[in-house]
Scaffold this motif. Structure first.
Motif, mmCIF file in Angstrom:
data_model
loop_
_atom_site.group_PDB
_atom_site.id
_atom_site.type_symbol
_atom_site.label_atom_id
_atom_site.label_comp_id
_atom_site.label_asym_id
_atom_site.label_seq_id
_atom_site.Cartn_x
_atom_site.Cartn_y
_atom_site.Cartn_z
ATOM 1 N N VAL A 187 2.730 1.487 -3.605
ATOM 2 C CA VAL A 187 1.861 1.680 -4.767
ATOM 3 C C VAL A 187 0.979 2.913 -4.594
ATOM 4 O O VAL A 187 0.874 3.743 -5.501
ATOM 5 C CB VAL A 187 1.010 0.412 -5.024
ATOM 6 C CG1 VAL A 187 -0.001 0.644 -6.134
ATOM 7 C CG2 VAL A 187 1.930 -0.767 -5.361
ATOM 8 N N GLU A 188 0.396 3.058 -3.427
ATOM 9 C CA GLU A 188 -0.568 4.152 -3.262
ATOM 10 C C GLU A 188 0.085 5.469 -2.880
ATOM 11 O O GLU A 188 -0.400 6.537 -3.233
ATOM 12 C CB GLU A 188 -1.635 3.758 -2.225
ATOM 13 C CG GLU A 188 -2.593 2.704 -2.792
ATOM 14 C CD GLU A 188 -3.189 1.801 -1.720
ATOM 15 O OE1 GLU A 188 -3.265 2.233 -0.550
ATOM 16 O OE2 GLU A 188 -3.568 0.657 -2.066
ATOM 17 N N GLN A 189 1.202 5.434 -2.141
ATOM 18 C CA GLN A 189 1.801 6.698 -1.736
ATOM 19 C C GLN A 189 3.036 7.064 -2.534
ATOM 20 O O GLN A 189 3.350 8.229 -2.685
ATOM 21 C CB GLN A 189 2.149 6.662 -0.244
ATOM 22 C CG GLN A 189 0.890 6.693 0.619
ATOM 23 C CD GLN A 189 1.258 6.530 2.087
ATOM 24 O OE1 GLN A 189 1.196 5.448 2.641
ATOM 25 N NE2 GLN A 189 1.680 7.627 2.690
ATOM 26 N N GLN A 190 3.772 6.053 -3.014
ATOM 27 C CA GLN A 190 5.016 6.365 -3.712
ATOM 28 C C GLN A 190 4.905 6.183 -5.217
ATOM 29 O O GLN A 190 5.886 6.384 -5.936
ATOM 30 C CB GLN A 190 6.162 5.518 -3.167
ATOM 31 C CG GLN A 190 6.398 5.747 -1.684
ATOM 32 C CD GLN A 190 7.858 5.535 -1.301
ATOM 33 O OE1 GLN A 190 8.731 6.220 -1.815
ATOM 34 N NE2 GLN A 190 8.111 4.594 -0.433
ATOM 35 N N GLY A 191 3.715 5.777 -5.696
ATOM 36 C CA GLY A 191 3.485 5.724 -7.139
ATOM 37 C C GLY A 191 4.198 4.614 -7.882
ATOM 38 O O GLY A 191 4.398 4.683 -9.099
ATOM 39 N N MET A 192 4.596 3.540 -7.177
ATOM 40 C CA MET A 192 5.230 2.421 -7.885
ATOM 41 C C MET A 192 4.147 1.645 -8.635
ATOM 42 O O MET A 192 3.069 1.420 -8.098
ATOM 43 C CB MET A 192 5.926 1.500 -6.873
ATOM 44 C CG MET A 192 6.631 0.325 -7.503
ATOM 45 S SD MET A 192 7.263 -0.827 -6.249
ATOM 46 C CE MET A 192 8.719 0.012 -5.685
ATOM 47 N N PRO A 193 4.408 1.236 -9.898
ATOM 48 C CA PRO A 193 3.402 0.434 -10.598
ATOM 49 C C PRO A 193 3.103 -0.860 -9.810
ATOM 50 O O PRO A 193 4.019 -1.489 -9.286
ATOM 51 C CB PRO A 193 4.076 0.093 -11.934
ATOM 52 C CG PRO A 193 5.152 1.109 -12.106
ATOM 53 C CD PRO A 193 5.595 1.490 -10.717
ATOM 54 N N ALA A 194 1.820 -1.224 -9.761
ATOM 55 C CA ALA A 194 1.401 -2.380 -8.959
ATOM 56 C C ALA A 194 2.141 -3.652 -9.371
ATOM 57 O O ALA A 194 2.553 -4.446 -8.525
ATOM 58 C CB ALA A 194 -0.109 -2.573 -9.076
ATOM 59 N N GLU A 195 2.313 -3.830 -10.709
ATOM 60 C CA GLU A 195 2.975 -5.069 -11.167
ATOM 61 C C GLU A 195 4.405 -5.145 -10.641
ATOM 62 O O GLU A 195 4.904 -6.220 -10.324
ATOM 63 C CB GLU A 195 3.058 -5.174 -12.701
ATOM 64 C CG GLU A 195 1.806 -4.827 -13.467
ATOM 65 C CD GLU A 195 1.593 -3.317 -13.515
ATOM 66 O OE1 GLU A 195 2.341 -2.640 -14.241
ATOM 67 O OE2 GLU A 195 0.693 -2.812 -12.818
ATOM 68 N N GLU A 196 5.056 -3.979 -10.593
ATOM 69 C CA GLU A 196 6.432 -3.982 -10.114
ATOM 70 C C GLU A 196 6.471 -4.442 -8.646
ATOM 71 O O GLU A 196 7.250 -5.312 -8.280
ATOM 72 C CB GLU A 196 7.038 -2.579 -10.256
ATOM 73 C CG GLU A 196 8.500 -2.528 -9.866
ATOM 74 C CD GLU A 196 9.117 -1.132 -10.027
ATOM 75 O OE1 GLU A 196 8.558 -0.295 -10.769
ATOM 76 O OE2 GLU A 196 10.150 -0.887 -9.379
ATOM 77 N N MET A 197 5.594 -3.871 -7.841
ATOM 78 C CA MET A 197 5.579 -4.259 -6.425
ATOM 79 C C MET A 197 5.224 -5.729 -6.264
ATOM 80 O O MET A 197 5.803 -6.433 -5.433
ATOM 81 C CB MET A 197 4.608 -3.374 -5.639
ATOM 82 C CG MET A 197 4.690 -3.570 -4.133
ATOM 83 S SD MET A 197 6.359 -3.197 -3.473
ATOM 84 C CE MET A 197 6.299 -4.042 -1.891
ATOM 85 N N MET A 198 4.274 -6.212 -7.090
ATOM 86 C CA MET A 198 3.927 -7.636 -6.993
ATOM 87 C C MET A 198 5.135 -8.524 -7.311
ATOM 88 O O MET A 198 5.324 -9.566 -6.687
ATOM 89 C CB MET A 198 2.770 -7.985 -7.939
ATOM 90 C CG MET A 198 1.388 -7.545 -7.478
ATOM 91 S SD MET A 198 0.960 -7.981 -5.774
ATOM 92 C CE MET A 198 0.868 -9.762 -5.914
ATOM 93 N N HIS A 236 0.826 -1.216 0.000
ATOM 94 C CA HIS A 236 0.000 0.000 0.000
ATOM 95 C C HIS A 236 0.858 1.263 0.000
ATOM 96 O O HIS A 236 0.570 2.218 -0.720
ATOM 97 C CB HIS A 236 -0.979 -0.022 1.179
ATOM 98 C CG HIS A 236 -2.038 -1.079 1.014
ATOM 99 N ND1 HIS A 236 -2.891 -1.094 -0.073
ATOM 100 C CD2 HIS A 236 -2.367 -2.157 1.761
ATOM 101 C CE1 HIS A 236 -3.701 -2.149 0.021
ATOM 102 N NE2 HIS A 236 -3.397 -2.812 1.123
ATOM 103 N N GLU A 237 1.936 1.233 0.789
ATOM 104 C CA GLU A 237 2.770 2.434 0.837
ATOM 105 C C GLU A 237 3.456 2.681 -0.509
ATOM 106 O O GLU A 237 3.468 3.797 -1.021
ATOM 107 C CB GLU A 237 3.814 2.332 1.955
ATOM 108 C CG GLU A 237 4.679 3.594 2.046
ATOM 109 C CD GLU A 237 5.540 3.629 3.292
ATOM 110 O OE1 GLU A 237 5.003 3.477 4.406
ATOM 111 O OE2 GLU A 237 6.762 3.821 3.152
#
Ligand code: GLC
Ligand code: CA
Length: 561
Positions: free
Chosen positions: A402-413, A399-400
């Protein structure tokens, strides 16, 4: 080997430890959660594997914000796991089989539901107020910029008194104030209580964090928050408090202690576990498991570089020689699966590389730790959907980022799939039946889909399995004094494909060569007059080490041969 004792020999140096994460080990009553009767039912399995000590991840009463690392009562058992009678049976049944039990001691913080914290937050003059770390707001905001290791600020505002409390981990894990002597003595009393019951030692959770810099300065900003590590790890009084704990508790029993010392260096480790320091017996260091970290720390997909890995182990093995003692591990409940991180979990190389890692680890100098399922070569779960994750660290970080730092969701996954802690927390794979034989109910976290292929039942029946290789290597470790007490010397330091070392005790030498790659690698270092002690291929190597080959040679002392 046991017939010859000398100063410096210790049962915990000769032992192999097996870590159980109870929630995921074995469920006896179909509620989907592993429990103490489940563990008891598998003691014979562990005996057959040959381990000597169980490190039991927390079984205390807990609301499970962090799966038991948030304790609400240190002298009671988590309801889902059973009760104190079950614990007493477990201890008795383990001891009957000559297996010792080392408890997890989580005393950097408690749960916010612990009676001490419930009291502490009530008022500024509550007798328990000073058991935790409370600070006034600064300019109407947090007392400093520290970020929690589980995302967000490390400070939580509390309405009742208008002050903030510190939590390095989740906001349901308030940090204890070790500068308070009454608190320290409550902890020591609790430790005595468990030791009087007969437990055999403690693995001390994030023990390097218990003493904080009294000035609470802002930390260097990385991402959204400041880094608290330099002000919390190895703080001003940590050694003083551990020496006090040793004097008042540990020194009175024949036990084993291992500290989880986040951020530790060799120099610092010599203080925590130097043999004349009267603190701990050994510490877990994290340099080897931190290799491959990138700009987002552990959230990275970078591979581990073998030369760096070798340099880390050389530093620790040679650095602690004669002064302290190493804890050898590839994985635990906070790390991805060993074979997925350091080996190769493709169907072609999984078994071979899991065996290679076993030999590489177990023949080094130190006490080896096997994390449940490692002896089967269990792999990362690599869940595709966020909804499959259960771990507070992974979910908060997602959440931090993707939602606050703007990392693409796929990258975080992709990072969670590689480094998330739930990779190692999926249920133990006992057999090929539904839910891998872990539970008859709905498991609290999904079973790894490869359980029909990778499971204990199948491997116990197969003499060439990863499981039976572990048994063999553990047996050799118990038999060969040189593997426990011999000096360690790193070999072939320049090779970026082979991890090699030598052990030597008096006239006996053991040479270990491990190919960390899927390639055939030129190999001309076979020692003369040596015989093969162990290996993960049927035939001895020729001029090449085959993919993920591991081989150990022994040169016996003249009187032995
Ligand atoms: C340790 C534990 C980890 C836990 C943390 C907070 O690092 O191994 O699982 O989340 O401490 O207690
Ligand atoms: Ca259960």
């Amino acid at each position: 080997m046991r017939n010859q004792r000398w100063k410096g020999s210790k049962w915990w140096k000769e032992a192999v430890v097996y870590q159980i994460y109870p929630r995921s080990f074995c469920d006896s009553n179909g509620d989907g959660i592993g429990d103490l009767p489940g563990i008891i039912s598998k003691l014979d399995y562990l005996k057959q594997l040959g381990i000597d000590i169980i490190w039991l991840s927390p079984v205390y009463r807990s609301p499970n914000d962090d799966n038991g690392y948030d304790i609400s009562d240190y002298q009671d058992i988590m309801e889902e796991f059973g009760n104190m009678d079950d614990f007493d049976s477990l201890l008795r049944e383990a001891h009957e089989r000559n297996i010792r039990i080392v408890m997890d001691l989580v005393v950097n913080h408690t749960s916010d539901e612990h009676a001490w914290f419930v009291e502490s937050r009530k008022s500024k003059d509550n007798p328990y107020r000073d058991f935790y770390i409370w600070k006034d707001p600064k300019d109407g905001k947090e007392p400093n910029n520290w970020g929690s290791w589980f995302s967000g600020s490390a400070w939580q505002y509390d309405e009742a008194t208008g002050m903030y409390y510190l939590h390095i981990f989740s906001k349901k894990q308030p940090d204890l104030n070790w500068d308070n002597s009454a608190l320290r003595h409550k902890v020591y009393d609790m430790m005595h209580w468990w030791l009087e019951k007969g437990v055999d030692g403690f693995r001390m959770d994030v023990i390097s964090l218990i003493s904080k810099d009294p000035n609470f300065p802002d930390g260097e900003v990385n991402g959204l928050y400041g880094d608290l590590s330099p002000y919390c790890a190895h703080g001003p009084h940590v050694h003083e408090y551990l020496q006090e704990m040793n004097r008042e508790v540990l020194s009175k029993y024949d036990i084993m202690t291992v500290g989880e010392t986040s951020c530790v260096t060799v120099e610092e480790a010599k203080k925590y576990a130097g043999k004349d320091r009267n603190e701990l017996d050994m510490v877990f260091q994290f340099e080897h498991v931190s290799l491959g970290e990138g700009k987002y720390g552990k959230w990275s997909t970078d591979p581990v570089n073998l030369k760096e890995l070798k340099a880390v182990w050389k530093k620790w093995e040679e650095g602690l020689e004669g002064v302290s003692w190493n804890a050898l591990f590839w994985g635990n409940h906070d790390q991805p699966r060993a074979v997925s991180k350091f080996g190769n979990d493709s169907s072609e190389y999984r078994e071979r590389s899991a065996k290679m890692l076993a030999l590489c680890q177990m023949f080094m100098k130190g006490t080896p730790y096997v994390y449940q399922g490692e002896e089967l070569g269990m792999t990362n779960a690599s869940f595709d959907r966020l909804s499959d994750y259960r771990d507070v660290e992974s979910i908060n970080a997602y959440h931090e980022m993707v939602e606050q730092q703007g990392m693409p969701a796929e990258e975080m996954m992709s990072y969670l799939k590689r480094a998330g802690r739930d990779n190692a927390r999926t249920p133990m794979q006992w057999n090929g039946d539904v839910n891998a034989g872990f539970t008859t109910g709905e498991p609290w976290i999904a079973v790894n889909s490869n359980y029909r292929e990778i499971n204990a039942k199948r491997q116990m029946d197969d003499p060439r399995s990863v499981y039976n290789f572990y048994r063999e290597i553990i047996r050799l470790r118990h038999e060969e004094e040189v593997i426990v007490y011999g000096d360690f010397e790193m070999l072939l330091e320049e090779s970026d494909q082979i991890f090699a070392y030598k052990r030597k005790l008096r006239e006996t030498e053991v040479f270990v060569f491990c190919n960390f790659t899927p390639n055939h690698v030129k190999f001309e270092e076979q020692p003369a007059k040596a015989s093969v002690l162990a290996g993960n291929y049927e035939e001895e190597p020729g001029g090449y080490l085959r993919p993920y080959e591991a081989v150990a040679y022994k040169i016996s002392a003249p009187e032995e041969s």
